[in-house]
Design an enzyme around this catalytic site. Structure first.
Site, PDB file in Angstrom:
ATOM      1  N   THR A 130      44.232  46.340  46.067  1.00  0.00           N
ATOM      2  CA  THR A 130      42.993  46.977  46.503  1.00  0.00           C
ATOM      3  C   THR A 130      43.210  48.451  46.838  1.00  0.00           C
ATOM      4  OG1 THR A 130      42.097  44.884  47.324  1.00  0.00           O
ATOM      5  CG2 THR A 130      41.142  46.910  48.198  1.00  0.00           C
ATOM      6  N   GLN A 166      38.234  43.753  43.309  1.00  0.00           N
ATOM      7  CA  GLN A 166      38.036  44.843  44.267  1.00  0.00           C
ATOM      8  C   GLN A 166      38.358  46.161  43.554  1.00  0.00           C
ATOM      9  OE1 GLN A 166      40.042  42.234  44.700  1.00  0.00           O
ATOM     10  NE2 GLN A 166      39.619  41.202  46.623  1.00  0.00           N
ATOM     11  N   ASP A 189      34.004  46.514  47.262  1.00  0.00           N
ATOM     12  CA  ASP A 189      34.892  47.387  48.047  1.00  0.00           C
ATOM     13  C   ASP A 189      34.733  48.862  47.673  1.00  0.00           C
ATOM     14  OD1 ASP A 189      35.731  44.979  49.017  1.00  0.00           O
ATOM     15  OD2 ASP A 189      37.847  45.270  48.602  1.00  0.00           O
ATOM     16  N   ASP A 216      31.186  43.367  50.089  1.00  0.00           N
ATOM     17  CA  ASP A 216      31.944  44.081  51.128  1.00  0.00           C
ATOM     18  C   ASP A 216      32.061  45.565  50.803  1.00  0.00           C
ATOM     19  OD1 ASP A 216      32.371  41.502  52.117  1.00  0.00           O
ATOM     20  OD2 ASP A 216      34.327  41.324  51.162  1.00  0.00           O
TER      21      ASP A 216
END
Length: 370
Positions: A130, A166, A189, A216
């Site tokens: 990530t 992500q 993300d 998210d």
């Protein structure tokens, strides 16, 4: 979700086109038409620590990363001409007090974009993860950006072989990091509001910014104030039903009294009504004692927010009700309190202590034009 054609193809398309992530084609300014606006030029430099970036050679550098590498020391300003800069950029901790300015004043004109995801294979083996997926990583204190777009145009539909989807547009780690009139575009993300270490409570301020994504897409452990911002949740064609995702996923350290504060902002959606959760807590394996914190106040919540169950668990080991989530005086169809037990509200007395001044603790970026 954007079409399989992807955002990269769009960047070469006509200025009138629109994609799911709003990547409008950049203006084609030339040196003759004033590519750097009111910010001088290499022949009329504002000062010795101002560097000029132009994609077709009218500046000191044709890329943002090269300009950052040349800015050895504190206090540099990068004036970035309209263009699409497809590259990854790192501002390390030594380059403090750096400012990036989109020369046209329109963030749609200046885009820093790449397409790595968590699961994208690295040339030397393994995957990026990530953090490594970030198009731009900002690790220095005192960073300021105005009128820029930070994007990650990785698309799930283009890479069905990748399961770690992500894909960070920007990871912000420095204390006193400020963004004015910027755009943050991605899917999962998008904006990683973080710090350099668990025990460091980095303060960040986002004013009049636009952020979009699905899962998210605003997350991390920073103390971050979002004022006058617009958060937009995206439609998805890869899921049969709700939820499509979560706007916020804070991971605030338990010792930090201030997590995410969203004030005077709005949340809209291109997805069906009630298909998005407002937030879920992220308790990372690197900090199992985290107690995520989010307050959304004085903001307009569109119909895309689930009013019955606006919060969810990321892991049942860390229930959202045990975290620090709250709302205050929100409006709009997504703010309706359909199940009072699922929507913790601040009292007026509590709300007086939940302000940008309290959260940013003596740092006042709004008083100096960010």
């Amino acid at each position: 979700m954007a079409s399989v054609r992807g955002r990269r193809a769009f960047l070469a398309a006509s200025a009138g086109a629109v994609t799911a992530l709003g990547l409008a084609a950049p203006a084609r300014a030339s040196a003759a038409s004033g590519a750097f606006g009111r910010y001088g030029s290499p022949s009329a430099r504002l000062d010795e620590r101002t560097l000029y970036v132009h994609p077709r050679g009218a500046g000191d550098f044709t890329g943002v990363a090269a300009a950052v590498d040349a800015a050895r020391g504190p206090g540099y300003t990068l004036v970035i001409a309209p263009g699409t800069y497809r590259e990854k950029v790192l501002v390390d901790a030594t380059r403090t007090g750096m400012t990036w300015i989109g020369a046209s004043g329109n963030p749609r004109d200046v885009m820093i974009v790449h397409d790595h995801a968590n699961g994208t294979p690295k040339p030397d083996g393994g995957t990026y993860g990530t953090t490594g997926s970030a198009t731009t990583t900002l690790g220095a204190d005192g960073f300021t950006a105005r009128h820029l777009t930070f994007a990650n145009d990785f698309l799930r539909a283009d890479h069905p072989e990748i399961t770690g989807t992500q894909a960070v547009a920007v990871k912000v780690q420095g204390d006193r990091s400020a963004f004015e009139g910027c755009r943050f575009l991605g899917h999962q993300d998008t904006l990683y509001a973080d710090s350099t270490a668990l025990g460091i409570f980095a303060r960040q301020y986002y004013r009049d910014c636009y952020v979009e994504g699905d899962v998210d897409f605003v997350f991390g452990r920073a103390t971050a104030v979002f004022e006058g911002c617009h958060f937009r949740t995206l439609d998805r064609t890869d899921l049969a039903g709700a939820p499509y995702g979560f706007v916020f996923a804070p991971s605030t350290a338990v010792a930090n009294p201030h997590g995410f504060l969203v004030t005077g902002s709005r949340i809209s959606s291109t997805a069906p009504d009630a298909f998005y959760k407002l937030a879920r807590p992220w308790v990372a394996s690197s900090d199992p004692t985290a107690r995520p914190m989010l307050t959304v106040r004085d903001s307009h919540l569109g119909a895309g927010v689930d009013t019955v169950a606006p919060y969810a668990n990321m892991s049942d080991i860390y229930p959202w009700r045990d975290q620090r989530f709250a709302e205050y005086r929100n409006t709009g169809p997504g703010a309706r309190v359909a199940a009072p037990g699922n929507r913790p509200q601040l009292t007026a007395a509590q709300a007086r202590k939940v302000t940008r001044e309290v959260y940013l603790d003596g740092w006042t970026p709004w008083g100096r034009g960010c």
